[in-house]
Design a protein around this motif. Structure first.
Motif, PDB file in Angstrom:
ATOM      1  N   ALA A 129      -9.988  -5.278  10.734  1.00 25.91           N
ATOM      2  CA  ALA A 129      -9.354  -3.960  10.856  1.00 25.91           C
ATOM      3  C   ALA A 129      -8.605  -3.729   9.553  1.00 25.91           C
ATOM      4  N   ARG A 131      -6.119  -1.667   7.508  1.00 28.25           N
ATOM      5  CA  ARG A 131      -5.068  -0.641   7.452  1.00 28.25           C
ATOM      6  C   ARG A 131      -4.416  -0.694   6.085  1.00 28.25           C
ATOM      7  N   GLY A 132      -5.154  -1.223   5.118  1.00 26.67           N
ATOM      8  CA  GLY A 132      -4.627  -1.377   3.769  1.00 26.67           C
ATOM      9  C   GLY A 132      -5.205  -0.336   2.844  1.00 26.67           C
ATOM     10  N   THR A 133      -4.670  -0.306   1.646  1.00 23.14           N
ATOM     11  CA  THR A 133      -5.152   0.656   0.668  1.00 23.14           C
ATOM     12  C   THR A 133      -6.307   0.092  -0.146  1.00 23.14           C
ATOM     13  N   ARG A 134      -6.244  -1.191  -0.487  1.00 17.38           N
ATOM     14  CA  ARG A 134      -7.342  -1.801  -1.246  1.00 17.38           C
ATOM     15  C   ARG A 134      -7.588  -3.205  -0.731  1.00 17.38           C
ATOM     16  N   PHE A 135      -8.865  -3.570  -0.643  1.00 16.44           N
ATOM     17  CA  PHE A 135      -9.117  -4.963  -0.320  1.00 16.44           C
ATOM     18  C   PHE A 135     -10.485  -5.412  -0.820  1.00 16.44           C
TER      19      PHE A 135
ATOM     20  N   LEU B  34      -6.244  -8.908   0.434  1.00 17.34           N
ATOM     21  CA  LEU B  34      -5.545  -7.624   0.358  1.00 17.34           C
ATOM     22  C   LEU B  34      -5.029  -7.457  -1.074  1.00 17.34           C
ATOM     23  N   LEU B  35      -5.289  -6.288  -1.653  1.00 21.48           N
ATOM     24  CA  LEU B  35      -4.922  -6.066  -3.044  1.00 21.48           C
ATOM     25  C   LEU B  35      -3.740  -5.120  -3.169  1.00 21.48           C
ATOM     26  N   GLU B  37      -1.783  -1.850  -4.821  1.00 21.50           N
ATOM     27  CA  GLU B  37      -2.195  -0.561  -5.366  1.00 21.50           C
ATOM     28  C   GLU B  37      -0.998   0.158  -5.957  1.00 21.50           C
ATOM     29  N   ARG B  40       2.388   1.696  -4.337  1.00 24.61           N
ATOM     30  CA  ARG B  40       2.340   1.883  -2.885  1.00 24.61           C
ATOM     31  C   ARG B  40       2.333   0.558  -2.161  1.00 24.61           C
ATOM     32  N   ALA B  41       2.820   0.564  -0.933  1.00 26.69           N
ATOM     33  CA  ALA B  41       2.753  -0.645  -0.100  1.00 26.69           C
ATOM     34  C   ALA B  41       1.285  -0.934   0.200  1.00 26.69           C
ATOM     35  N   PRO B  42       0.895  -2.218   0.227  1.00 32.60           N
ATOM     36  CA  PRO B  42      -0.521  -2.531   0.384  1.00 32.60           C
ATOM     37  C   PRO B  42      -1.065  -2.295   1.786  1.00 32.60           C
ATOM     38  N   GLY B  43      -0.255  -2.032   2.773  1.00 31.87           N
ATOM     39  CA  GLY B  43      -0.767  -1.908   4.134  1.00 31.87           C
ATOM     40  C   GLY B  43      -1.067  -3.282   4.682  1.00 31.87           C
ATOM     41  N   SER B  44      -2.135  -3.393   5.477  1.00 30.61           N
ATOM     42  CA  SER B  44      -2.437  -4.688   6.077  1.00 30.61           C
ATOM     43  C   SER B  44      -3.908  -4.760   6.424  1.00 30.61           C
ATOM     44  N   ILE B  45      -4.404  -5.975   6.607  1.00 34.39           N
ATOM     45  CA  ILE B  45      -5.718  -6.169   7.209  1.00 34.39           C
ATOM     46  C   ILE B  45      -5.565  -7.200   8.307  1.00 34.39           C
TER      47      ILE B  45
END
Lengths: 143, 203
Positions: A129, A131-135, B34-35, B37, B40-45
């Motif tokens: 899932a 919900r991140g900006t880059r991966f 997770l990279l 950016e 901005r906060a990277p969010g999550s996976i």
């Protein structure tokens, strides 16, 4: 070598015939399987929902989707653009990839911004899932 | 005493070697990183495998998965130096980021303001500067008046922008017109001239 012709219909019937992304950069031999046909991709070609993309051993490509999601694939990569929906007026958002093998770099667009739970990638061993900006994702081929 | 110590060390050495051999044989099949950016906060996976979900929410944190049915690893720090080697080919083909232009209109009309009449020239140039451009033209409205009217006006404005670009020679096939109506306002919940806009995204 003759490149296949990619058909693009604007606003015609059927979700499958609507282009969802465009190849922006390409290096080497990349194929797409669509409706039982195998077509070699070139820069500028459009991609559809359901497309199976396969990069050769020395190939790579970068594509941009209608919502500005960016996807880049490295060599020996196989993915399927399983689900794609971007209609903000109806609140419909979806971005689901199947990744059988290879390497992938993802940059989020409006789908992830407007509905963070809409982005998912399915690999042989996992469901991710996003919900991140880059991966980045790497899947080794089956031994 | 000495004899017992040296046996203990041999045991440890054999155990360490066994671990190394085992680890080498079981290379993780899948890795997710997770990279960062910009600012901005990277969010999550969140990675689910073997019925277990593990997540990362910090840049350069990664999760490995072995075979199907196995649990994801605990998060670990991915070596940034590995990124070029493992993902360099993909990253080299990454498309340019999109550029966003906001155009405003005279009240109740489909006419661009003076400032936006200049801005739309930048849109034209941006399209011309890209090899394989795609353009999204989206009309937004504010929350004043009834929804149907603002939706219709925002669509007409988006179409007006498209017509200008086409008249300047841009291929209509690359232009996609939409109206988000009152969805996704820049300033939520209040009538606000800034909401009455057309956003042009050049990809």
């Amino acid at each position: 070598m003759i490149s296949g012709v990619v058909l693009f219909s604007a606003g015609s019937a059927g979700a499958e015939s609507v282009a969802i992304a465009r190849v922006k950069n390409i290096d080497g031999t990349v194929h797409v399987e669509r409706d039982g046909r195998r077509i070699q991709l070139a820069a500028g070609d459009r991609l559809m929902r359901g497309d199976r993309i396969e990069t050769g051993p020395a190939a790579a490509l970068g594509m941009a989707f209608s919502d500005s999601t960016m996807l880049s694939l490295g060599p020996d990569t196989r993915i399927v653009l399983r689900e794609y929906a971007f209609t903000p007026a109806e609140g419909r958002f979806s971005f689901v990839l199947e990744m059988a093998q290879g390497t992938l770099a993802y940059i989020s667009g409006l789908i992830a911004k407007l509905m963070p739970d809409a982005v998912r990638i399915e690999t042989p061993a996992s469901t991710v899932a996003v919900r991140g900006t880059r991966f980045l994702a790497r899947v080794d081929p089956a031994r | 005493m000495e004899k017992r110590l040296s046996r203990e060390w041999i045991r440890r050495l054999v155990w360490a070697l066994a671990l190394i051999v085992t680890a080498a044989a079981c290379e993780p099949r899948e890795t997710f990183v997770l990279l960062p950016e910009g600012g901005r906060a990277p969010g999550s996976i969140a990675v689910t495998g073997g019925g277990v979900t593990r997540g990362v929410d910090a840049s350069w944190e990664a999760i490995d998965v072995g075979e199907r049915g196995e649990q994801p690893s605990l998060p670990f720090r991915y070596r940034t130096s590995s990124a070029a080697r493992q993902f360099g080919a993909a990253l080299d083909q990454q498309p340019l980021p999109p550029t966003l232009y906001i155009l405003h209109f005279e009240t109740g009309t489909e006419n661009l303001t003076e400032a936006s009449s200049e801005r739309i020239v930048d849109v034209f140039t941006a399209i011309r500067d890209r090899r394989w451009p795609d353009v999204g033209i989206v009309g937004h409205s504010d929350r004043v008046g009834d929804e149907d009217e603002s939706l219709a006006l925002s669509l007409r404005r988006a179409e007006a922008v498209r017509d200008i670009l086409v008249s300047w020679g841009i291929d209509p096939d690359i232009l996609e017109v939409d109206s988000h109506g009152e969805y996704n306002p820049l300033v939520p919940n209040v009538p606000e001239p800034g909401n009455r806009r057309v956003e042009v995204t050049v990809r």
